[in-house]
Write an enzyme that holds these catalytic residues in place. Structure first.
Site, mmCIF file in Angstrom:
data_model
loop_
_atom_site.group_PDB
_atom_site.id
_atom_site.type_symbol
_atom_site.label_atom_id
_atom_site.label_comp_id
_atom_site.label_asym_id
_atom_site.label_seq_id
_atom_site.Cartn_x
_atom_site.Cartn_y
_atom_site.Cartn_z
ATOM 1 N N ALA A 237 0.821 -1.207 0.000
ATOM 2 C CA ALA A 237 0.000 0.000 0.000
ATOM 3 C C ALA A 237 0.861 1.267 0.000
ATOM 4 C CB ALA A 237 -0.934 -0.017 1.204
ATOM 5 N N HIS A 238 0.197 2.405 -0.066
ATOM 6 C CA HIS A 238 0.883 3.695 -0.181
ATOM 7 C C HIS A 238 1.722 4.004 1.053
ATOM 8 C CE1 HIS A 238 -3.158 5.699 1.227
ATOM 9 N NE2 HIS A 238 -2.938 4.568 1.834
ATOM 10 N N GLY A 239 2.924 4.487 0.787
ATOM 11 C CA GLY A 239 3.771 4.930 1.875
ATOM 12 C C GLY A 239 4.481 3.813 2.613
#
Lengths: 351, 351, 351
Positions: A237-239
């Site tokens: 996922a993001h980050g």
């Protein structure tokens, strides 16, 4: 290749006829004349008596049967097996050249010796490093950078401005740099999309599996550190940060902003919640669900995750829970009986 | 953009120099001069003392440190952060126009201001609404309808006759309208494919993640209601209904014919069996396995799913099951001892 | 089609007006005049009173309501429903022909009646069997073989030298023949890629779901036996064997070298560890985690997997574990009290 040459290249000691030609590497059960195979696990030593292989990679101390195959002796037969495959198997990478049906932006920078396959797309301002291969149908977005000596298999998406290092391998259909799943709930209950335009960095020597997805964040970056290996259908996922040499097996999911440190192994279908830190060297067995940060070096299992040792013991009790419950019921019955009896027993009769 | 203008646009109260220029939005740890950031969680208030950000979005009542950043005060800093990103980040959508390498059927209807990327395919009789963007390699099947202002990222499949509303965003590699997994077992044990040719409807304002799959049914329809948001690698089986504003996190799977009502949240890797009804507002934590219908408003966890509160308590006992078992064994021992003793104790010795 | 003709073709007994025309097959709730529907489950018999369907497929012995729909009586209404869909629904396969925008290698062998869609790629030396359909964006690698009467949906990857039998259906975005996840750890802790160039064989009548991934091994083969059906987003690792008629539901993962025998059913999100043997006819319910080989014919559940019956019972106790623990604590209290009392009771007072 002769066994003499093979033994030299793999740094093995040869016990057998150095002139024998080996042409193929295979599993011990299917090996025939001209085949090299390996035994890494002592429980398969029995195969040495029956295999038709020309030569077998083994650890020191394994006796060679009379009329048995030649032995190539080394400390790490599995590693030597991997190296032998690299020597004997023909990699079938396409020739350098830009297929006329590909669509490469006029201002894209394409290195020397690059192969761009049929119907691949390279966007405006993108850069493709020397000797990298883009298979058919790959889409590299505007401003993206793919390093040198990469192999990007068919139909991969490298989204805009993603940065990929050298010697990275990406299997078919993977998506790198898709929008993170970020929404802010508004007062009417609807979700406002938080624009996800920040960075994704894939460092050198990473491998990314088929149809795996790696999201970009709104701010900061998603980073896969050098030498990490990611299997198929994994969600990053993001980050998220994935540490060096970390292994993520198939269908693992890592939620937003979590940091997976170096040398971690997450087995198949493991899930990790967001905003956590998974310490260096952690191993999680298959399907583990990780709701909290984990100390370095821990072996964990279960849902929610606990130390593997505890989980194994608790799981053993779990499967007999109905029996345990019966024992409690029986204790209650006997105790009540006893209380009844004792009620009749004169408490104050001093001796 | 000046803080004055930003405060106005985000409906925030400004505590600080209105003339300061802000050019970027970022996380508080990485913020530097010219950056806007946010604090939604009180436990991060300490960062206000150390951040180099130009301005920070905060809730009312947070004191501004001396020489600290300007504060933009509002009730929902996270929502304002999302809006600020929309104001300050340049979306990089391609220009309108039909790439000459795309393959658009002669009878397809393409609206005004549409962008069709390189090597995208639009089938016979398909319709693409105004201002919609199809990125490279998208395949829109015959008779499919994509509404206005949609963004369909690279290599998405929109299968034949699928209907997509307005402002829908689909990330790379997603598949909408693949055949449902429907087979009838024949007397010889083989499986007869049940043709899956019925409808898939994606309503307005839906987002669909990378490599997510949404199947079509044999009869009836699969429908994603308005404003639902679906993350990467999610499986939505044939005949499923997903309610308005419902959130499905990555790797969720919903089996055939199940109805997920409005405002439901299923966290990562949740699985839902077929033919169920998941009530409005249900929240399932990560990896929950749902074998039965769930009442509205319930917070559930576990495999099989039970109320979250119960699951947390049972899980706490689970990790100490071996100790609990030992206590039962010990009780049995002591009780047997007591029974032995009491047997010796004259039961009939009246006082 | 008249009910008379339909009854003949489906081998059903007709109870009703043989002249009625049926044009559509649908679910019983949505059925209207001209529609055929079915009831396989007795609990839905009530619908016979209210449905507006023209005809309903039912099992023998179901009474036809006055003014109710015609009945088509047969032993397997669901199977007949599947067959009726095949008769009444127009499959919309594209016409034979090679789209001028496709890229077919000069030495590829393309059978008669084949349809190759827009922007599909067929590599050097590949073979496509008679009447097979490749949808847009499919990539068939060099030396791969696709049999006759296959339907390969958009954007599927069939990697180099993969062999696919006849009548195989592959949904959009699936990847067949990606590199297995095989690495050997080197002394410095980095992972050496083990080249994965061995075989993948998909036998006749297999179906493979959207965005599913099937890896190729380093040595030996990955094989999907005849008639197996695989749903979306499934991971089949390198060297795995999937038995005949076996069903893998969505998001199942099977780790390397495992053998799944014939007629096995793995429900959604099941995970199977590597190097196991799952016996013929095994059924695993959704989300089961399988760490060990399983005997034929077993019905299993749980994580780790145990017999379904035991799992259901243990799960029932699990949800009340806190109460069970309290009962143990209470037993300890009462027992201690009793021991105290008994201590006061003269142990040596013989009767």
């Amino acid at each position: 290749m002769t066994l003499r040459e093979l033994a030299e290249r793999l740094h093995c000691r040869l016990d057998g006829d150095a002139a024998i030609e080996v042409t193929r590497v295979t599993g011990i059960e299917h090996a025939g004349p001209g085949d090299l195979t390996f035994i890494a696990n002592p429980k398969y030593h029995g195969f040495l008596e029956t295999t038709r292989a020309a030569a077998v990679l083994v650890t020191p101390g394994v006796p060679r049967p009379a009329n048995g195959p030649a032995l190539l002796v080394c400390d790490r037969p599995y590693l030597a097996f991997a190296q032998a495959l690299g020597l004997l198997v023909q990699a079938s990478l396409p020739e350098p050249g830009i297929d006329p049906t590909s669509v490469v932006a006029a201002d894209a920078q394409v290195g020397s010796g690059v192969s761009i396959g049929a119907l691949a797309v390279v966007g405006a301002g993108a850069r493709i490093g020397d000797r990298t291969v883009l298979f058919p149908g790959v889409v590299v977005g505007p401003g993206a950078v793919v390093g040198a000596d990469c192999v990007i298999h068919a139909r991969v998406s490298v989204r805009e401005r993603v940065r990929i290092g050298d010697r990275v391998v990406v299997q078919d259909g993977a998506v790198i740099g898709s929008d993170g799943f970020g929404f802010a709930r508004q007062q009417d209950g609807t979700h406002l999309k938080i624009p996800q335009h920040a960075d994704v960095v894939i460092e050198d020597d990473v491998e990314i599996g088929a149809n795996t997805t790696i999201d970009r964040p709104a701010v900061g970056e998603t980073r896969i550190h050098r030498g990490a290996k990611i299997d198929n259908l994994v969600q990053v996922a993001h980050g998220v940060t994935i540490g060096q040499r970390t292994l993520l097996a198939a269908q693992v999911g890592v939620a937003g902003s979590t940091v997976i440190e170096d040398d971690v192994t997450l087995a198949g279908q493991v899930g990790v919640a967001g905003h956590l830190r998974i310490g260096k060297g952690v191993i999680a067995t298959a399907q583990t669900g990780i709701p909290n940060s984990v100390d370095p070096g821990t072996l964990i299992s279960g849902y929610p995750a606990i130390p593997n040792r505890d989980w194994l013991k608790s799981s053993a009790v779990f499967r007999n829970l109905p029996a345990l419950k019966k024992r409690v019921v029986e204790l209650e019955r006997r105790l009540a009986e006893l209380e009844e009896k004792l009620h009749a027993c004169p408490p104050s009769s001093e001796g």
